[in-house]
Design a protein around this motif. Structure first.
Motif, PDB file in Angstrom:
ATOM      1  N   SER A  15       0.959  -1.577  -0.274  1.00 26.20           N
ATOM      2  CA  SER A  15       0.114   0.094   0.279  1.00 26.20           C
ATOM      3  C   SER A  15       0.908   1.179  -0.293  1.00 26.20           C
ATOM      4  CB  SER A  15      -0.875   0.507   0.942  1.00 26.20           C
ATOM      5  OG  SER A  15      -0.469  -0.150   2.717  1.00 26.20           O
ATOM      6  N   SER A  16       1.688   1.269  -0.032  1.00 29.37           N
ATOM      7  CA  SER A  16       3.222   2.647   0.442  1.00 29.37           C
ATOM      8  C   SER A  16       4.397   1.767  -0.322  1.00 29.37           C
ATOM      9  CB  SER A  16       2.602   3.286   1.282  1.00 29.37           C
ATOM     10  OG  SER A  16       3.432   1.879   2.238  1.00 29.37           O
ATOM     11  N   GLY A  17       5.105   3.189  -0.510  1.00 30.55           N
ATOM     12  CA  GLY A  17       6.393   3.226  -0.905  1.00 30.55           C
ATOM     13  C   GLY A  17       7.440   2.117  -1.556  1.00 30.55           C
ATOM     14  N   VAL A 182      15.501  -8.957  -0.845  1.00 35.00           N
ATOM     15  CA  VAL A 182      16.385  -7.563  -1.653  1.00 35.00           C
ATOM     16  C   VAL A 182      17.012  -6.968  -0.445  1.00 35.00           C
ATOM     17  CG1 VAL A 182      15.710  -5.581  -2.495  1.00 35.00           C
ATOM     18  CG2 VAL A 182      14.622  -7.635  -4.087  1.00 35.00           C
ATOM     19  N   SER A 183      17.991  -6.438  -0.584  1.00 36.02           N
ATOM     20  CA  SER A 183      18.152  -6.126   0.439  1.00 36.02           C
ATOM     21  C   SER A 183      18.687  -4.602   0.063  1.00 36.02           C
ATOM     22  CB  SER A 183      19.775  -6.323   0.917  1.00 36.02           C
ATOM     23  OG  SER A 183      20.171  -5.522   2.591  1.00 36.02           O
ATOM     24  N   PRO A 184      17.377  -3.354   0.416  1.00 40.76           N
ATOM     25  CA  PRO A 184      18.016  -1.809   0.146  1.00 40.76           C
ATOM     26  C   PRO A 184      19.164  -0.951   1.219  1.00 40.76           C
ATOM     27  CG  PRO A 184      15.523  -2.671   0.120  1.00 40.76           C
ATOM     28  CD  PRO A 184      16.182  -3.489   1.109  1.00 40.76           C
ATOM     29  N   GLY A 185      19.060   0.035   0.503  1.00 42.32           N
ATOM     30  CA  GLY A 185      19.789   1.049   1.523  1.00 42.32           C
ATOM     31  C   GLY A 185      18.984   1.252   1.770  1.00 42.32           C
ATOM     32  N   TRP A 186      19.158   3.213   1.867  1.00 48.14           N
ATOM     33  CA  TRP A 186      18.645   3.876   2.032  1.00 48.14           C
ATOM     34  C   TRP A 186      17.504   4.557   1.182  1.00 48.14           C
ATOM     35  CZ3 TRP A 186      20.558   8.232   5.777  1.00 48.14           C
ATOM     36  CH2 TRP A 186      21.073   7.910   7.280  1.00 48.14           C
ATOM     37  N   VAL A 187      16.406   4.598   0.762  1.00 50.93           N
ATOM     38  CA  VAL A 187      15.330   4.919  -0.025  1.00 50.93           C
ATOM     39  C   VAL A 187      14.344   5.438   0.516  1.00 50.93           C
ATOM     40  CG1 VAL A 187      13.701   4.016  -1.594  1.00 50.93           C
ATOM     41  CG2 VAL A 187      15.829   1.951  -0.779  1.00 50.93           C
ATOM     42  N   ASP A 188      14.496   6.368  -0.766  1.00 47.70           N
ATOM     43  CA  ASP A 188      13.526   8.044   0.073  1.00 47.70           C
ATOM     44  C   ASP A 188      11.636   7.698  -0.180  1.00 47.70           C
ATOM     45  OD1 ASP A 188      12.719   9.890   0.444  1.00 47.70           O
ATOM     46  OD2 ASP A 188      13.355  11.495  -1.321  1.00 47.70           O
ATOM     47  N   THR A 189      11.101   7.328   0.555  1.00 49.26           N
ATOM     48  CA  THR A 189       9.779   6.400   0.982  1.00 49.26           C
ATOM     49  C   THR A 189       9.171   7.368   2.140  1.00 49.26           C
ATOM     50  OG1 THR A 189      10.448   4.725   2.534  1.00 49.26           O
ATOM     51  CG2 THR A 189      10.038   4.372   0.469  1.00 49.26           C
ATOM     52  N   PRO A 190       8.090   7.130   2.137  1.00 49.09           N
ATOM     53  CA  PRO A 190       6.776   7.858   3.408  1.00 49.09           C
ATOM     54  C   PRO A 190       7.676   7.523   5.157  1.00 49.09           C
ATOM     55  CG  PRO A 190       5.840   7.321   2.378  1.00 49.09           C
ATOM     56  CD  PRO A 190       7.109   6.347   1.286  1.00 49.09           C
ATOM     57  N   VAL A 191       8.372   5.951   5.050  1.00 48.00           N
ATOM     58  CA  VAL A 191       8.701   5.994   6.229  1.00 48.00           C
ATOM     59  C   VAL A 191      10.075   7.124   7.110  1.00 48.00           C
ATOM     60  CG1 VAL A 191      10.903   4.610   5.358  1.00 48.00           C
ATOM     61  CG2 VAL A 191       9.867   3.661   7.524  1.00 48.00           C
ATOM     62  N   VAL A 216      20.498   8.451  -3.208  1.00 49.53           N
ATOM     63  CA  VAL A 216      20.024   7.703  -2.346  1.00 49.53           C
ATOM     64  C   VAL A 216      18.619   6.456  -2.666  1.00 49.53           C
ATOM     65  CG1 VAL A 216      19.829   8.625   0.214  1.00 49.53           C
ATOM     66  CG2 VAL A 216      18.471   9.637  -1.497  1.00 49.53           C
ATOM     67  N   GLY A 217      18.418   5.660  -2.860  1.00 52.13           N
ATOM     68  CA  GLY A 217      17.503   4.962  -3.391  1.00 52.13           C
ATOM     69  C   GLY A 217      15.634   5.478  -3.559  1.00 52.13           C
ATOM     70  N   ALA A 218      15.499   5.445  -4.721  1.00 59.64           N
ATOM     71  CA  ALA A 218      13.837   6.089  -4.952  1.00 59.64           C
ATOM     72  C   ALA A 218      13.110   4.462  -5.298  1.00 59.64           C
ATOM     73  CB  ALA A 218      13.957   5.923  -6.766  1.00 59.64           C
ATOM     74  N   PRO A 219      11.921   4.274  -4.477  1.00 60.80           N
ATOM     75  CA  PRO A 219      10.735   2.928  -4.527  1.00 60.80           C
ATOM     76  C   PRO A 219      11.080   1.743  -5.886  1.00 60.80           C
ATOM     77  CG  PRO A 219       9.633   5.026  -3.475  1.00 60.80           C
ATOM     78  CD  PRO A 219      11.296   5.225  -3.937  1.00 60.80           C
ATOM     79  N   GLN A 220      11.183   3.570  -7.395  1.00 57.51           N
ATOM     80  CA  GLN A 220      11.864   2.415  -8.729  1.00 57.51           C
ATOM     81  C   GLN A 220      12.425   1.157  -8.614  1.00 57.51           C
ATOM     82  OE1 GLN A 220      10.510   5.799  -7.973  1.00 57.51           O
ATOM     83  NE2 GLN A 220       8.800   5.770  -8.302  1.00 57.51           N
ATOM     84  N   ASP A 221      13.882   2.068  -7.990  1.00 63.08           N
ATOM     85  CA  ASP A 221      14.689   0.640  -8.065  1.00 63.08           C
ATOM     86  C   ASP A 221      14.701  -0.426  -7.564  1.00 63.08           C
ATOM     87  OD1 ASP A 221      16.284   3.087  -8.999  1.00 63.08           O
ATOM     88  OD2 ASP A 221      16.413   3.785  -7.015  1.00 63.08           O
ATOM     89  N   ILE A 222      13.514   0.195  -6.112  1.00 61.24           N
ATOM     90  CA  ILE A 222      13.747  -1.828  -5.435  1.00 61.24           C
ATOM     91  C   ILE A 222      12.275  -2.791  -6.284  1.00 61.24           C
ATOM     92  CG2 ILE A 222      13.376  -2.830  -2.975  1.00 61.24           C
ATOM     93  CD1 ILE A 222      15.489  -0.562  -3.331  1.00 61.24           C
TER      94      ILE A 222
END
Length: 249
Positions: A15-17, A182-191, A216-222
């Protein structure tokens, strides 16, 4: 994804990010997506957003379901009522209060993190496998904290590391069904709004200057990383790092 078969992807935490971005990617290529979350209102808002952006005729390929990953009975009902699923992606977690120094350790918050990210992952595998094809996959989400832990983040680091070990074991136990992380780094999400508040932009900008990727990452990268693991039938028991080089700085 197989162009001759409209695959069905379930996204628990969609539902998000990152999960929302993955759902958008699934719909954009004509496949089916089911997004799952605890909050019906947030799911409804996500559904409206995805339907508005979906290619013409693809909005009907989206369904939503309310379920808490920490509740086995909810997951049992979810998978019993959803029909065949080709791939499951899990981005759900409740990390409220999980970042805390050991001196102020809150066991209740820690248990919620463990229940949603680690035990919940095992329960997803338990109830998803019976309705999935042998060519399917389950992909979990860990994170950079397992490799670059920070003060106050010991439980987050521990749970991320444990999740990766769980996935490796499940890849053997559930074969030929594939299990990856999948191991993300810092991603610009609402969290980050909750973590940093008004300091969000400054903290993300500072990290961007450190990273080899320069941002930093974007949700689309993940989302792209999830899609890659779903599509490649020869990858299992693997952790795919999508962190802009964070592990090296």
């Amino acid at each position: 994804m197989n162009a001759e078969h409209r695959e069905h992807v379930m996204i628990i935490g969609g539902s998000s990010g990152m999960g929302l971005a993955l759902a958008a990617s699934i719909l954009a290529t004509g496949d089916r997506a089911t997004i799952v979350g605890r909050d019906a209102a947030r799911l409804d808002a996500a559904r409206k957003h995805l339907e508005a952006d979906a290619p013409p005729g693809n909005a009907a390929s989206l369904t939503t379901a309310v379920a808490d990953i920490a509740e086995e009975s909810a997951l049992e009902r979810l998978f019993a009522g959803t029909g065949p699923v080709d791939h499951v992606a899990v981005t759900a977690v409740d990390a409220t209060g999980a970042y805390q120094p050991v001196s102020a350790f809150d066991a209740t918050a820690a248990r919620r993190l463990i229940d949603t990210k680690l035990l919940g992952a095992a329960l997803v595998a338990k109830h998803a496998a019976p309705i999935m094809p042998s060519t399917g996959s389950i992909t979990f989400t860990s994170g950079i904290a397992a490799y670059r832990p920070a003060p106050g983040g010991s439980m987050v680091a521990a749970v991320n590391g444990a999740l990766e070990s769980l996935a490796a074991a499940l890849a053997l136990e559930m074969a030929p069904l594939r299990v990856n992380v999948v191991s993300p780094g810092w991603v610009d999400t609402p969290v980050w709004d909750a973590i940093a508040g008004e300091g969000k932009t400054a903290r993300l900008d500072a990290m961007a200057q450190r990273l080899p990727a320069g941002r930093v990452g974007a949700p689309q990268d993940i989302a792209q990383a999830f899609r890659a693991l779903m599509a490649n039938g020869f990858i299992t028991g693997t952790v795919l790092h999508v962190d802009g080089g964070h592990r090296f700085v």
